[in-house]
Write an enzyme that holds these catalytic residues in place. Structure first.
Site, short mmCIF file in Angstrom:
data_model
loop_
_atom_site.label_atom_id
_atom_site.label_comp_id
_atom_site.label_asym_id
_atom_site.label_seq_id
_atom_site.Cartn_x
_atom_site.Cartn_y
_atom_site.Cartn_z
N LYS A 31 -81.37 -13.61 42.59
CA LYS A 31 -82.35 -13.91 41.54
C LYS A 31 -83.49 -14.69 42.16
CE LYS A 31 -82.28 -15.97 36.84
NZ LYS A 31 -81.37 -16.57 35.83
N SER A 106 -81.40 -14.31 31.35
CA SER A 106 -82.62 -14.24 32.12
C SER A 106 -82.44 -13.52 33.46
CB SER A 106 -83.15 -15.66 32.39
OG SER A 106 -82.22 -16.40 33.16
N SER A 130 -77.18 -16.66 30.96
CA SER A 130 -78.05 -15.75 31.71
C SER A 130 -77.36 -14.89 32.75
CB SER A 130 -79.18 -16.51 32.39
OG SER A 130 -80.16 -16.80 31.44
N1 GLN Z 1 -81.09 -17.38 27.03
C1 GLN Z 1 -80.87 -18.78 27.31
C2 GLN Z 1 -82.18 -19.51 27.34
O1 GLN Z 1 -83.16 -18.90 27.10
C3 GLN Z 1 -80.11 -18.94 28.57
C4 GLN Z 1 -80.94 -19.01 29.78
C5 GLN Z 1 -80.13 -19.16 31.03
O2 GLN Z 1 -78.91 -19.13 31.03
N2 GLN Z 1 -80.84 -19.39 32.10
O3 GLN Z 1 -82.23 -20.67 27.57
#
Ligand code: GLN
EC number: 6.3.5.7
Length: 422
Positions: A31, A106, A130
Protein backbone atom coordinates in the site's frame (compact mmCIF):
# COMPACT_ATOMS: atom_id res chain seq x y z
CA UNK A 1 1.93 -6.63 -15.90
CA UNK A 2 -1.23 -4.98 -17.22
CA UNK A 3 -3.18 -3.03 -14.62
CA UNK A 4 -6.59 -2.11 -16.09
CA UNK A 5 -8.04 -1.57 -12.64
CA UNK A 6 -5.73 1.26 -11.50
CA UNK A 7 -4.82 -0.97 -8.58
CA UNK A 8 -1.25 0.32 -8.77
CA UNK A 9 0.02 3.87 -8.48
CA UNK A 10 3.39 2.63 -9.64
CA UNK A 11 4.84 -0.65 -10.82
CA UNK A 12 8.52 -0.76 -9.96
CA UNK A 13 10.75 -1.20 -13.00
CA UNK A 14 13.58 -2.44 -10.81
CA UNK A 15 11.55 -5.02 -8.84
CA UNK A 16 13.80 -7.83 -7.71
CA UNK A 17 14.49 -10.31 -4.96
CA UNK A 18 16.74 -9.07 -2.14
CA UNK A 19 17.18 -12.30 -0.22
CA UNK A 20 16.24 -15.92 0.16
CA UNK A 21 13.57 -17.03 2.57
CA UNK A 22 9.99 -18.15 3.09
CA UNK A 23 8.70 -15.69 0.45
CA UNK A 24 11.37 -16.36 -2.18
CA UNK A 25 10.11 -15.39 -5.59
CA UNK A 26 6.65 -14.38 -4.34
CA UNK A 27 5.31 -11.14 -5.79
CA UNK A 28 3.97 -8.68 -3.25
CA UNK A 29 2.42 -5.24 -3.59
CA UNK A 30 2.53 -2.66 -0.83
CA UNK A 31 0.00 0.00 0.00
CA UNK A 32 1.21 3.48 -0.85
CA UNK A 33 1.52 4.47 2.81
CA UNK A 34 4.51 2.18 3.49
CA UNK A 35 8.06 3.42 2.96
CA UNK A 36 10.35 1.59 0.55
CA UNK A 37 13.73 3.27 0.37
CA UNK A 38 14.35 5.16 -2.86
CA UNK A 39 10.73 4.82 -3.99
CA UNK A 40 7.88 7.30 -3.92
CA UNK A 41 5.21 7.12 -1.22
CA UNK A 42 2.20 9.44 -1.36
CA UNK A 43 -0.46 7.86 0.88
CA UNK A 44 -2.83 8.57 -2.01
CA UNK A 45 -2.43 12.31 -1.40
CA UNK A 46 -1.39 15.25 -3.52
CA UNK A 47 0.39 16.75 -0.53
CA UNK A 48 3.07 14.05 -0.72
CA UNK A 49 3.65 14.37 -4.44
CA UNK A 50 7.35 13.94 -5.17
CA UNK A 51 8.22 12.53 -1.75
CA UNK A 52 10.76 9.72 -1.90
CA UNK A 53 11.17 7.37 1.06
CA UNK A 54 14.56 7.82 2.77
CA UNK A 55 14.41 4.44 4.54
CA UNK A 56 12.54 1.13 4.57
CA UNK A 57 9.51 0.51 6.75
CA UNK A 58 10.18 -2.46 9.03
CA UNK A 59 7.64 -4.55 7.11
CA UNK A 60 9.40 -3.75 3.83
CA UNK A 61 12.74 -4.68 5.33
CA UNK A 62 11.27 -7.99 6.49
CA UNK A 63 9.68 -8.71 3.10
CA UNK A 64 13.04 -8.11 1.41
CA UNK A 65 14.87 -10.37 3.84
CA UNK A 66 12.25 -13.08 3.27
CA UNK A 67 12.92 -13.06 -0.47
CA UNK A 68 9.70 -11.38 -1.64
CA UNK A 69 9.69 -9.32 -4.82
CA UNK A 70 7.99 -6.01 -4.06
CA UNK A 71 6.42 -5.16 -7.41
CA UNK A 72 4.68 -1.87 -6.80
CA UNK A 73 2.74 0.51 -4.61
CA UNK A 74 -1.02 0.33 -4.60
CA UNK A 75 -3.80 2.88 -4.70
CA UNK A 76 -5.61 3.86 -1.53
CA UNK A 77 -8.01 6.37 -0.05
CA UNK A 78 -6.09 9.53 0.82
CA UNK A 79 -4.20 8.92 4.07
CA UNK A 80 -6.27 5.72 4.45
CA UNK A 81 -9.47 7.66 5.16
CA UNK A 82 -12.33 5.94 3.41
CA UNK A 83 -13.95 2.65 2.45
CA UNK A 84 -13.91 2.78 -1.34
CA UNK A 85 -10.53 4.09 -2.60
CA UNK A 86 -12.56 6.94 -4.16
CA UNK A 87 -10.80 9.55 -2.03
CA UNK A 88 -7.41 8.83 -3.63
CA UNK A 89 -5.92 11.89 -5.34
CA UNK A 90 -4.87 9.55 -8.17
CA UNK A 91 -8.18 8.21 -9.46
CA UNK A 92 -10.36 5.31 -8.37
CA UNK A 93 -9.51 1.61 -8.41
CA UNK A 94 -12.03 -0.74 -10.02
CA UNK A 95 -13.35 -3.87 -8.41
CA UNK A 96 -12.11 -6.87 -10.43
CA UNK A 97 -15.52 -8.52 -10.11
CA UNK A 98 -17.39 -5.53 -11.55
CA UNK A 99 -15.56 -2.51 -13.01
CA UNK A 100 -18.49 -0.21 -12.14
CA UNK A 101 -17.99 -0.84 -8.46
CA UNK A 102 -15.41 0.08 -5.85
CA UNK A 103 -13.04 -2.52 -4.45
CA UNK A 104 -13.69 -1.14 -0.95
CA UNK A 105 -11.03 0.72 0.95
CA UNK A 106 -8.93 2.20 2.10
CA UNK A 107 -6.51 -0.53 0.89
CA UNK A 108 -8.56 -1.02 -2.29
CA UNK A 109 -5.54 -1.22 -4.59
CA UNK A 110 -3.87 -3.94 -2.55
CA UNK A 111 -7.09 -6.00 -2.44
CA UNK A 112 -7.87 -5.58 -6.15
CA UNK A 113 -4.29 -6.49 -7.15
CA UNK A 114 -4.51 -9.83 -5.34
CA UNK A 115 -8.10 -10.57 -6.41
CA UNK A 116 -7.22 -9.92 -10.06
CA UNK A 117 -4.18 -12.20 -9.82
CA UNK A 118 -1.70 -9.38 -10.56
CA UNK A 119 0.32 -10.33 -7.46
CA UNK A 120 0.52 -13.31 -5.13
CA UNK A 121 -0.02 -11.23 -2.00
CA UNK A 122 -0.06 -7.68 -0.72
CA UNK A 123 0.08 -5.54 2.38
CA UNK A 124 -2.57 -3.15 3.57
CA UNK A 125 -3.10 -1.13 6.69
CA UNK A 126 -6.20 -1.41 8.85
CA UNK A 127 -7.27 1.36 11.20
CA UNK A 128 -10.99 0.68 11.18
CA UNK A 129 -11.40 -2.07 8.61
CA UNK A 130 -9.24 -1.06 5.65
CA UNK A 131 -7.89 -4.56 5.12
CA UNK A 132 -10.93 -6.64 6.01
CA UNK A 133 -13.58 -4.60 4.18
CA UNK A 134 -11.81 -4.50 0.76
CA UNK A 135 -10.86 -8.17 1.21
CA UNK A 136 -14.57 -8.98 1.60
CA UNK A 137 -15.66 -6.85 -1.36
CA UNK A 138 -12.96 -8.38 -3.58
CA UNK A 139 -13.48 -12.00 -2.44
CA UNK A 140 -10.10 -12.67 -0.81
CA UNK A 141 -8.59 -13.15 2.66
CA UNK A 142 -7.52 -10.11 4.72
CA UNK A 143 -6.04 -10.10 8.20
CA UNK A 144 -5.72 -7.34 10.77
CA UNK A 145 -3.26 -8.58 13.40
CA UNK A 146 -3.34 -7.85 17.14
CA UNK A 147 -2.37 -4.25 17.92
CA UNK A 148 1.39 -4.17 18.40
CA UNK A 149 2.06 -7.45 16.63
CA UNK A 150 3.39 -5.81 13.46
CA UNK A 151 5.71 -2.82 13.49
CA UNK A 152 4.30 0.50 12.28
CA UNK A 153 7.77 1.97 11.76
CA UNK A 154 7.74 3.48 8.27
CA UNK A 155 3.95 3.39 7.95
CA UNK A 156 2.50 6.85 7.31
CA UNK A 157 0.36 7.18 10.42
CA UNK A 158 -3.41 7.64 10.44
CA UNK A 159 -4.68 6.73 13.92
CA UNK A 160 -1.71 5.54 15.91
CA UNK A 161 -3.66 3.68 18.59
CA UNK A 162 -5.62 1.77 15.92
CA UNK A 163 -3.32 1.26 12.90
CA UNK A 164 -1.99 -2.20 12.08
CA UNK A 165 -0.37 -3.53 8.91
CA UNK A 166 -1.58 -6.89 7.64
CA UNK A 167 -1.67 -9.22 4.62
CA UNK A 168 -4.06 -9.85 1.74
CA UNK A 169 -3.90 -13.24 0.02
CA UNK A 170 -6.09 -15.75 -1.79
CA UNK A 171 -5.82 -18.34 0.98
CA UNK A 172 -5.54 -18.33 4.76
CA UNK A 173 -2.26 -20.27 4.53
CA UNK A 174 -0.71 -17.60 2.32
CA UNK A 175 -1.92 -14.82 4.62
CA UNK A 176 -0.41 -16.70 7.55
CA UNK A 177 2.89 -17.03 5.71
CA UNK A 178 3.08 -13.27 5.10
CA UNK A 179 1.97 -12.54 8.67
CA UNK A 180 4.75 -14.75 10.06
CA UNK A 181 7.28 -12.78 8.05
CA UNK A 182 6.13 -9.27 8.98
CA UNK A 183 5.26 -9.75 12.67
CA UNK A 184 7.58 -9.26 15.62
CA UNK A 185 8.76 -6.80 18.22
CA UNK A 186 10.69 -3.87 16.78
CA UNK A 187 12.94 -1.44 18.64
CA UNK A 188 11.79 1.22 16.14
CA UNK A 189 8.15 0.96 17.31
CA UNK A 190 7.72 1.02 21.07
CA UNK A 191 4.11 -0.18 20.82
CA UNK A 192 5.17 -3.54 19.38
CA UNK A 193 4.82 -6.49 21.73
CA UNK A 194 6.95 -9.53 22.38
CA UNK A 195 5.89 -12.98 21.20
CA UNK A 196 4.88 -14.05 24.72
CA UNK A 197 2.91 -10.94 25.68
CA UNK A 198 -0.39 -12.81 25.69
CA UNK A 199 0.87 -16.08 26.97
CA UNK A 200 -2.13 -17.47 28.86
CA UNK A 201 -3.13 -20.03 26.26
CA UNK A 202 -6.73 -21.13 26.40
CA UNK A 203 -7.10 -24.31 24.36
CA UNK A 204 -8.92 -23.86 21.04
CA UNK A 205 -12.35 -25.33 21.71
CA UNK A 206 -13.99 -24.55 18.36
CA UNK A 207 -16.60 -22.29 19.91
CA UNK A 208 -17.92 -19.30 18.04
CA UNK A 209 -19.99 -16.50 19.56
CA UNK A 210 -22.53 -14.73 17.38
CA UNK A 211 -23.65 -11.28 18.61
CA UNK A 212 -27.06 -11.49 16.97
CA UNK A 213 -28.48 -8.31 18.51
CA UNK A 214 -25.64 -6.32 17.04
CA UNK A 215 -25.68 -7.98 13.62
CA UNK A 216 -29.43 -7.79 13.18
CA UNK A 217 -29.84 -4.24 14.42
CA UNK A 218 -27.29 -2.81 12.04
CA UNK A 219 -29.37 -2.95 8.89
CA UNK A 220 -27.56 -5.54 6.81
CA UNK A 221 -28.79 -6.39 3.32
CA UNK A 222 -30.87 -9.51 2.70
CA UNK A 223 -28.13 -11.24 0.72
CA UNK A 224 -25.60 -10.62 3.50
CA UNK A 225 -28.02 -11.97 6.09
CA UNK A 226 -28.62 -15.14 4.09
CA UNK A 227 -24.92 -15.63 3.44
CA UNK A 228 -24.16 -15.09 7.12
CA UNK A 229 -26.65 -17.80 8.14
CA UNK A 230 -25.05 -20.15 5.62
CA UNK A 231 -21.62 -19.45 7.11
CA UNK A 232 -22.93 -20.28 10.59
CA UNK A 233 -24.39 -23.53 9.25
CA UNK A 234 -21.08 -24.36 7.60
CA UNK A 235 -19.16 -23.88 10.85
CA UNK A 236 -21.72 -26.10 12.62
CA UNK A 237 -21.22 -28.80 10.02
CA UNK A 238 -17.46 -28.54 10.65
CA UNK A 239 -18.01 -29.36 14.32
CA UNK A 240 -17.95 -25.84 15.71
CA UNK A 241 -20.19 -24.91 18.63
CA UNK A 242 -22.24 -21.77 17.95
CA UNK A 243 -23.33 -19.62 20.88
CA UNK A 244 -25.48 -16.50 20.91
CA UNK A 245 -23.65 -13.78 22.80
CA UNK A 246 -24.63 -10.29 23.73
CA UNK A 247 -22.18 -7.44 23.21
CA UNK A 248 -24.28 -4.32 23.89
CA UNK A 249 -21.42 -1.85 23.92
CA UNK A 250 -20.55 -2.63 20.28
CA UNK A 251 -23.41 -0.29 19.45
CA UNK A 252 -21.10 2.59 20.46
CA UNK A 253 -18.07 1.39 18.52
CA UNK A 254 -18.64 3.34 15.32
CA UNK A 255 -19.37 6.62 17.12
CA UNK A 256 -16.33 6.18 19.36
CA UNK A 257 -14.17 5.37 16.34
CA UNK A 258 -15.23 8.50 14.47
CA UNK A 259 -14.10 10.60 17.43
CA UNK A 260 -10.86 8.82 18.33
CA UNK A 261 -9.72 8.40 14.72
CA UNK A 262 -10.11 12.05 13.60
CA UNK A 263 -8.52 13.21 16.86
CA UNK A 264 -5.42 11.11 16.26
CA UNK A 265 -5.39 11.81 12.53
CA UNK A 266 -5.55 15.57 13.04
CA UNK A 267 -2.51 15.37 15.25
CA UNK A 268 -0.59 12.97 12.96
CA UNK A 269 -1.27 15.11 9.90
CA UNK A 270 0.04 18.29 11.51
CA UNK A 271 3.51 17.37 10.22
CA UNK A 272 2.50 18.06 6.61
CA UNK A 273 3.39 21.71 6.66
CA UNK A 274 4.82 22.24 3.17
CA UNK A 275 8.34 22.41 4.55
CA UNK A 276 9.42 18.92 5.51
CA UNK A 277 7.71 16.71 2.92
CA UNK A 278 6.05 16.86 -0.48
CA UNK A 279 4.53 19.93 -2.07
CA UNK A 280 4.95 23.54 -1.02
CA UNK A 281 2.68 26.44 -1.94
CA UNK A 282 3.80 30.05 -1.49
CA UNK A 283 1.48 32.40 0.35
CA UNK A 284 1.84 35.93 1.75
CA UNK A 285 3.87 34.77 4.76
CA UNK A 286 4.83 31.51 6.49
CA UNK A 287 1.48 30.86 8.11
CA UNK A 288 -0.19 31.55 4.79
CA UNK A 289 2.20 29.06 3.11
CA UNK A 290 0.95 26.52 5.62
CA UNK A 291 -2.73 27.25 4.94
CA UNK A 292 -2.24 27.20 1.18
CA UNK A 293 -0.18 24.00 1.12
CA UNK A 294 -2.62 22.16 3.35
CA UNK A 295 -5.72 23.69 1.73
CA UNK A 296 -4.60 22.62 -1.74
CA UNK A 297 -2.67 19.49 -0.82
CA UNK A 298 -5.30 17.72 1.26
CA UNK A 299 -8.55 16.44 -0.22
CA UNK A 300 -12.03 16.98 1.15
CA UNK A 301 -12.32 13.96 3.44
CA UNK A 302 -8.93 14.62 4.99
CA UNK A 303 -9.81 18.26 5.66
CA UNK A 304 -13.14 17.20 7.13
CA UNK A 305 -11.45 14.85 9.58
CA UNK A 306 -8.79 17.36 10.57
CA UNK A 307 -11.51 19.87 11.42
CA UNK A 308 -13.48 17.22 13.31
CA UNK A 309 -10.38 16.01 15.13
CA UNK A 310 -9.19 19.41 16.26
CA UNK A 311 -12.75 20.18 17.39
CA UNK A 312 -13.11 17.09 19.59
CA UNK A 313 -9.69 17.76 21.11
CA UNK A 314 -10.36 21.44 21.82
CA UNK A 315 -10.32 22.36 25.49
CA UNK A 316 -14.05 23.07 25.85
CA UNK A 317 -15.13 19.81 24.22
CA UNK A 318 -12.37 17.37 25.09
CA UNK A 319 -14.22 15.67 27.97
CA UNK A 320 -17.54 15.65 26.22
CA UNK A 321 -16.25 13.93 23.06
CA UNK A 322 -12.75 12.47 23.32
CA UNK A 323 -13.18 11.57 27.00
CA UNK A 324 -16.52 9.86 26.36
CA UNK A 325 -15.11 7.99 23.35
CA UNK A 326 -12.26 6.71 25.49
CA UNK A 327 -14.80 5.39 28.02
CA UNK A 328 -16.66 3.62 25.22
CA UNK A 329 -13.33 2.13 24.08
CA UNK A 330 -12.73 0.73 27.55
CA UNK A 331 -16.24 -0.74 27.73
CA UNK A 332 -15.97 -2.35 24.26
CA UNK A 333 -12.56 -3.82 25.08
CA UNK A 334 -13.70 -5.21 28.43
CA UNK A 335 -16.83 -6.71 26.91
CA UNK A 336 -15.01 -8.43 24.06
CA UNK A 337 -12.29 -9.77 26.34
CA UNK A 338 -14.96 -11.09 28.69
CA UNK A 339 -16.64 -12.84 25.76
CA UNK A 340 -13.37 -14.59 24.92
CA UNK A 341 -13.51 -16.34 28.28
CA UNK A 342 -16.38 -18.43 26.95
CA UNK A 343 -15.89 -18.43 23.16
CA UNK A 344 -12.79 -18.68 20.95
CA UNK A 345 -14.05 -16.47 18.18
CA UNK A 346 -16.71 -13.91 17.43
CA UNK A 347 -18.43 -14.10 14.05
CA UNK A 348 -20.12 -11.28 12.13
CA UNK A 349 -20.47 -10.35 8.47
CA UNK A 350 -17.51 -8.20 7.35
CA UNK A 351 -19.67 -5.59 5.62
CA UNK A 352 -23.37 -4.71 5.63
CA UNK A 353 -23.62 -5.21 1.83
CA UNK A 354 -21.57 -6.27 -1.21
CA UNK A 355 -19.42 -3.91 -3.34
CA UNK A 356 -21.17 -0.64 -4.14
CA UNK A 357 -21.03 1.56 -7.24
CA UNK A 358 -18.77 4.58 -7.63
CA UNK A 359 -20.47 7.62 -6.16
CA UNK A 360 -23.22 5.53 -4.56
CA UNK A 361 -22.38 6.51 -0.98
CA UNK A 362 -22.98 10.18 -1.37
CA UNK A 363 -22.72 11.32 2.25
CA UNK A 364 -19.76 10.76 4.59
CA UNK A 365 -22.08 9.12 7.09
CA UNK A 366 -23.20 6.46 4.60
CA UNK A 367 -19.55 5.69 3.92
CA UNK A 368 -18.76 5.50 7.65
CA UNK A 369 -21.50 2.87 8.10
CA UNK A 370 -19.42 0.48 5.96
CA UNK A 371 -17.13 0.11 8.99
CA UNK A 372 -19.80 -0.97 11.45
CA UNK A 373 -18.53 -4.55 11.86
CA UNK A 374 -14.82 -3.89 11.51
CA UNK A 375 -14.07 -1.04 13.94
CA UNK A 376 -14.64 -2.99 17.18
CA UNK A 377 -11.50 -5.10 16.60
CA UNK A 378 -9.38 -1.98 16.11
CA UNK A 379 -10.82 -0.32 19.19
CA UNK A 380 -10.13 -3.40 21.33
CA UNK A 381 -6.79 -4.20 19.61
CA UNK A 382 -8.00 -7.72 18.75
CA UNK A 383 -6.93 -9.66 15.66
CA UNK A 384 -9.61 -10.21 13.01
CA UNK A 385 -9.80 -11.83 9.62
CA UNK A 386 -12.16 -11.53 6.68
CA UNK A 387 -12.83 -14.73 4.76
CA UNK A 388 -14.56 -15.05 1.39
CA UNK A 389 -17.96 -16.61 2.08
CA UNK A 390 -19.68 -16.77 -1.27
CA UNK A 391 -21.34 -14.47 -3.77
CA UNK A 392 -24.40 -12.37 -4.33
CA UNK A 393 -24.67 -12.66 -8.10
CA UNK A 394 -21.16 -11.89 -9.28
CA UNK A 395 -20.27 -9.87 -6.18
CA UNK A 396 -18.24 -11.52 -3.42
CA UNK A 397 -19.27 -11.49 0.24
CA UNK A 398 -17.17 -11.93 3.36
CA UNK A 399 -17.47 -13.02 6.95
CA UNK A 400 -15.33 -11.72 9.78
CA UNK A 401 -13.85 -13.68 12.66
CA UNK A 402 -12.41 -11.82 15.64
CA UNK A 403 -10.18 -13.49 18.24
CA UNK A 404 -8.78 -12.56 21.63
CA UNK A 405 -5.57 -10.54 21.81
CA UNK A 406 -2.63 -12.51 20.46
CA UNK A 407 -4.79 -15.34 19.15
CA UNK A 408 -4.17 -15.10 15.40
CA UNK A 409 -3.61 -18.88 15.61
CA UNK A 410 -7.34 -19.37 16.23
CA UNK A 411 -8.22 -17.22 13.22
CA UNK A 412 -5.95 -19.31 11.01
CA UNK A 413 -7.34 -22.61 12.28
CA UNK A 414 -10.98 -21.65 11.82
CA UNK A 415 -10.21 -19.86 8.55
CA UNK A 416 -8.56 -22.93 7.05
CA UNK A 417 -11.45 -25.09 8.21
CA UNK A 418 -13.96 -22.71 6.65
CA UNK A 419 -12.14 -22.52 3.32
CA UNK A 420 -11.39 -26.28 3.27
CA UNK A 421 -7.65 -25.68 3.31
CA UNK A 422 -6.84 -28.58 5.59
N1 GLN B 1 -13.07 3.24 6.56
C1 GLN B 1 -12.43 3.61 7.79
C2 GLN B 1 -12.11 5.07 7.79
O1 GLN B 1 -12.43 5.71 6.85
C3 GLN B 1 -11.24 2.77 8.04
C4 GLN B 1 -10.00 3.29 7.45
C5 GLN B 1 -8.82 2.41 7.71
O2 GLN B 1 -8.92 1.33 8.27
N2 GLN B 1 -7.68 2.93 7.35
O3 GLN B 1 -11.58 5.58 8.71
Amino acid sequence: MKDDLNAFLEIFEDAKSYGEGPLSGKTIAIKDNMLFEGHKATAGSKILEGFVAPYDATVVKKLKEAGAIIVGRTNMDEFAMGSSTESSAYGVTKNPHDPERTPGGSSGGSAAAVAAGLVWGSLGSDTGGSIRQPAALCGIVGLKPTYGRVSRHGLIALGSSLDQIGPFAKTVSDAELIYNVIKGQDPMDSTTISEDTYSARKKFGKTIGVPRDFVEKEGISEEVKKNFEEAIAKFESLGYGIMDISLPSLAYALSAYYIILPAEASSNLARFDGVKYGIHKDGENSIDDYFKTRGEGFGEEVRRRIILGTYVLSSGYYDEYYGEAQKAKEAITAELRQAFRSVDLVLTPTTPSPAFKFGEKSSPLEMYLEDIFTVPANIAGCPAISLPSGFSGKLPLGIELTADLGREDNLFKAGKDFLNEN
